[in-house]
Design a protein around this motif. Structure first.
Motif: not given
Length: 358
Positions: A152, A154-155, A162, A288
């Protein structure tokens, strides 16, 4: 030699070859190379030198004229600023730099030439691009690391932000504890040889001995990027029971009750087993899925495998001895250099985390 008559090159060919290798900038290296080609007899005319270097004949003539007038000092003195504008203007250089910072990169310097023409409307030759990108910016062709189709993006892009938020939250929740951030992973080392590129003379293909033996050892590793502290453990297999044993041994080694260890790791089944016993002073921070490149310890595995590459091991004992030797050579400064990425530094600074030695 039209434009340059009776040129006398005072330096010996060996001196010029040595000087050529010392030059950090491509433009200076090419100028010395022009002298070397003529002195060594590899080229017998300016036209031949120009063809070999990929430059216009008039450019090589200008270099030789400069050498005649002021010798090596003048030849290697490349003025900056003034004169005609850069072939690639600053705005296009900024756009190219941004493109080079994307993981997809370019497949060749020739592809950059084509990209500049199509995206920026700038037509320059190959050597102008090579001089800037490889010579000045040190951006070289690298083997691409495969990216999993299920990753992913975006992750992955949100991971640094984060991390900053998680560390800041941990500091607020437990202000009396000393937070320590570790990166963890496992890597397999086996008797089947690891092959890496080798430097050999032109026309000589490198050869490495091969054997099909499927025996290996798993190295479990934790590194604290901020300090370079490390903890390694060997097992014959990879499973959650061995990982639990490693965690237990790790917390016995780092048993200070005021420490809280946050460990970054991937989301493999080994790390997420339901019956895995996680020590009370340990918290996991999962990266991720399908994104091993986010874990800085991968660079350590690559270095170790490079040091053990192109070698044949008699048995696992011999391999383990070599692996243990390489681990003993790793200093805290070396491990810190390998694993302390800018994104981690920014996250640590945001959370107010500093090295105990700072």
């Amino acid at each position: 030699m039209s434009g340059v008559s009776k040129i006398v090159i005072h330096e010996e060919a060996e001196q010029l070859l040595h000087l050529m290798k010392q030059q950090k900038h491509l433009r200076q290296r090419l100028r010395v190379q022009a002298l070397y080609l003529l002195k060594s007899g590899e080229a017998t005319s300016i036209t031949q030198v120009a063809r070999m270097l990929g430059y216009d004949r008039s450019t090589v003539q200008r270099w030789l004229r400069t050498y005649q007038q002021s010798e090596l000092k003048g030849l290697l003195n490349i003025a900056h600023g003034g004169g005609r504008p850069a072939a690639i203007p600053p705005w296009a250089q900024a756009k190219l730099k941004a493109r080079l910072h994307q993981p997809r990169g370019f497949g060749s310097y020739g592809e950059i030439v084509t990209w500049l023409a199509s995206e920026c409307g700038i037509c320059v030759n190959y050597w102008v691009v090579y001089d800037l990108v490889r010579g000045d910016w040190k951006a070289k062709l690298k083997t691409a690391r495969p990216s999993h189709a299920q990753q992913d993006p975006d992750a992955v892009a949100a991971f640094p932000e984060r991390l900053s938020w998680k560390l800041s939250s941990a500091v607020r929740i437990a202000p009396d504890l000393h937070l320590r951030y570790w990166v963890e992973d496992e890597s397999r080392f086996g008797l089947k040889p690891i092959y890496r590129r080798r430097i050999t003379a032109r026309g000589v293909p490198p050869i490495a001995i091969h054997q099909w033996r499927f025996e290996w050892v798993w190295l479990y590793g934790l590194v604290e990027p901020l300090t370079g502290e490390s903890f390694f453990w060997e097992y014959s297999r990879l499973d959650h029971q061995c990982f639990g044993d490693v965690l237990a041994a790790f917390t016995r080694e780092y048993a200070d009750p005021d420490d809280m260890h946050i460990i970054q790791l991937d989301q493999s089944a080994v790390h997420r087993a339901a019956d895995l016993e996680i020590p009370p002073n340990v918290a996991f921070y999962f990266q991720p899925p399908y994104s091993p490149e986010l874990n800085p310890i991968e660079q350590l595995w690559a270095q170790l495998k490079g040091q053990l590459s192109n070698r044949l091991w008699f048995d696992l004992d011999e391999l383990q001895q070599a692996l243990s030797y390489q681990l003993r050579q790793l200093t805290r400064d070396a491990l810190r250099s390998l694993t302390l990425r800018q994104t981690l530094l920014e996250a640590f600074a945001w959370a107010g985390m500093t090295s105990p030695t700072a």
